[in-house]
Design an enzyme around this catalytic site. Structure first.
Site, PDB file in Angstrom:
ATOM      1  CG  ASP A  68      -0.328  -0.556   2.485  1.00 20.51           C
ATOM      2  OD1 ASP A  68       0.914  -0.522   2.595  1.00 20.51           O
ATOM      3  OD2 ASP A  68      -1.057  -1.026   3.353  1.00 20.51           O
ATOM      4  CG  ASN A 139      -8.848  -1.667  11.877  1.00 21.65           C
ATOM      5  OD1 ASN A 139      -7.918  -2.346  11.455  1.00 21.65           O
ATOM      6  ND2 ASN A 139      -9.287  -0.590  11.251  1.00 21.65           N
TER       7      ASN A 139
HETATM    8  C1  F6R Z   1       1.421  -1.727   6.164  1.00 25.73           C
HETATM    9  C2  F6R Z   1       0.076  -2.259   6.236  1.00 25.73           C
HETATM   10  C3  F6R Z   1      -0.706  -2.357   7.512  1.00 25.73           C
HETATM   11  C4  F6R Z   1       0.160  -2.696   8.730  1.00 25.73           C
HETATM   12  C5  F6R Z   1      -0.700  -2.691   9.990  1.00 25.73           C
HETATM   13  C6  F6R Z   1       0.108  -2.990  11.237  1.00 25.73           C
HETATM   14  O1  F6R Z   1       1.899  -1.761   4.837  1.00 25.73           O
HETATM   15  O2  F6R Z   1      -0.426  -2.612   5.233  1.00 25.73           O
HETATM   16  O3  F6R Z   1      -1.708  -3.324   7.362  1.00 25.73           O
HETATM   17  O4  F6R Z   1       0.739  -3.947   8.550  1.00 25.73           O
HETATM   18  O5  F6R Z   1      -1.327  -1.441  10.130  1.00 25.73           O
HETATM   19  O6  F6R Z   1       1.021  -1.962  11.444  1.00 25.73           O
HETATM   20  P1  F6R Z   1       2.136  -2.105  12.576  1.00 25.73           P
HETATM   21  O7  F6R Z   1       2.986  -3.226  12.174  1.00 25.73           O
HETATM   22  O8  F6R Z   1       2.878  -0.781  12.526  1.00 25.73           O
HETATM   23  O9  F6R Z   1       1.409  -2.338  13.854  1.00 25.73           O
END
Ligand code: F6R
Length: 266
Positions: A68, A139
């Site tokens: 993303d 979430n």
């Molecule tokens: C990042 C992404 C998100 C993260 C998720 C967890 O490219 O697509 O889905 O993997 O928000 O983020 P962290 O690892 O920072 O808790």
């Protein structure tokens, strides 16, 4: 779904890297990686980089596709996923920059509409993703597929959920107003097309999402639950992130019972 429960976050990184390396070595040097940003996969990338340096993993001809990107952040902004992927993936793993792809969050107008389909075409032209690395939002989002995302969605423009912007404010001087409101994200259908998926999560804050993903119903209210439909999804979590699983004893037994050829080399 294979669930591996590790004593701590460091071990999560080691085990997840071993799993990705096992798949990459089976595919060969032209492996196509799907890469996530965020804090969860950082230890995994660091341990993969160790393997590249040690000469046990060859990624010299690998390609990579980010999950993303924020819409509207300059690519040089340190929190743009272009720059984050360069810092945490491309350089440490020694990937050829021209083979590392991130959705075009700089696009506007019709180009923004077309950015998703163009990204899908690029993934297809590379032969599809061999192993998709994932984190999970509190979430239950994967990529930026927020709750209620279609389970068959493809790469497209999405609006970030308020909780996601709040969670990510820590990367933007703790100021939610600096967090972009929109993104381009691979869809849940795109993620399901990857031949393997490896999701990492650490800490109590992820426990409810992990339980919903692994043991709850397949529902767009927990987008990560779509991985229950994936034939080769591996979930690597620490004890805190696993703390709400009712089947954790079974997962530990199953991992201890793996046949020798499936054991992870760590
Ligand atoms: C990042 C992404 C998100 C993260 C998720 C967890 O490219 O697509 O889905 O993997 O928000 O983020 P962290 O690892 O920072 O808790």
């Amino acid at each position: 779904m294979e669930v591996i429960i590790c004593p701590d976050a460091e071990r999560v990184g080691e085990i997840a890297a071993a799993k990705v390396a096992q798949i990459a070595n089976r595919v060969g040097p032209r492996v196509v990686l799907g890469v996530a940003t965020g804090s969860s996969p950082l230890a995994l990338y660091a341990r993969l980089a160790d393997r590249v340096r040690a000469g046990t993993l060859d990624l010299s001809e690998a390609s990579a596709f980010a999950l993303d990107e924020y819409v509207g952040l300059p690519v040089t902004h340190p929190e743009s996923y272009h720059d984050t992927i360069r810092r945490t993936v491309t350089e440490p793993l020694g990937l050829e920059p021209s083979r590392v792809h991130v959705p075009n969050g700089q696009a506007t107008g019709v180009d923004l509409e077309l950015a998703g389909p163009r990204y899908e075409e690029a993934i297809k032209a590379a032969g599809g993703v061999d192993v998709q690395i994932l984190g999970i939002g509190g979430n239950g989002h994967v990529g930026f597929n927020e709750p209620t995302s279609s389970l068959s969605s493809r790469t497209r423009l999405k609006t970030l959920a308020a909780q996601t912007r709040q969670d990510n404010a820590r990367f933007f001087n703790d100021n939610i107003d600096e967090v972009p409101t929109q993104c381009l994200t691979q869809g849940l259908g795109t993620i399901l097309d990857a031949r393997n998926a490896v999701l990492v999560a650490n800490g109590e804050g992820k426990a409810a999402a992990i339980a919903a993903m692994v043991e709850g119903p397949v529902t767009s209210m927990c987008p990560a639950s779509v991985l229950q439909l994936h034939p080769h999804a591996t979930i690597v979590v620490d004890e805190a992130a696993a703390s709400r699983l009712t089947m954790s004893d079974y997962f530990k037994l199953a991992y201890a019972s793996l046949p020798p050829w499936q054991r992870l080399d760590v």
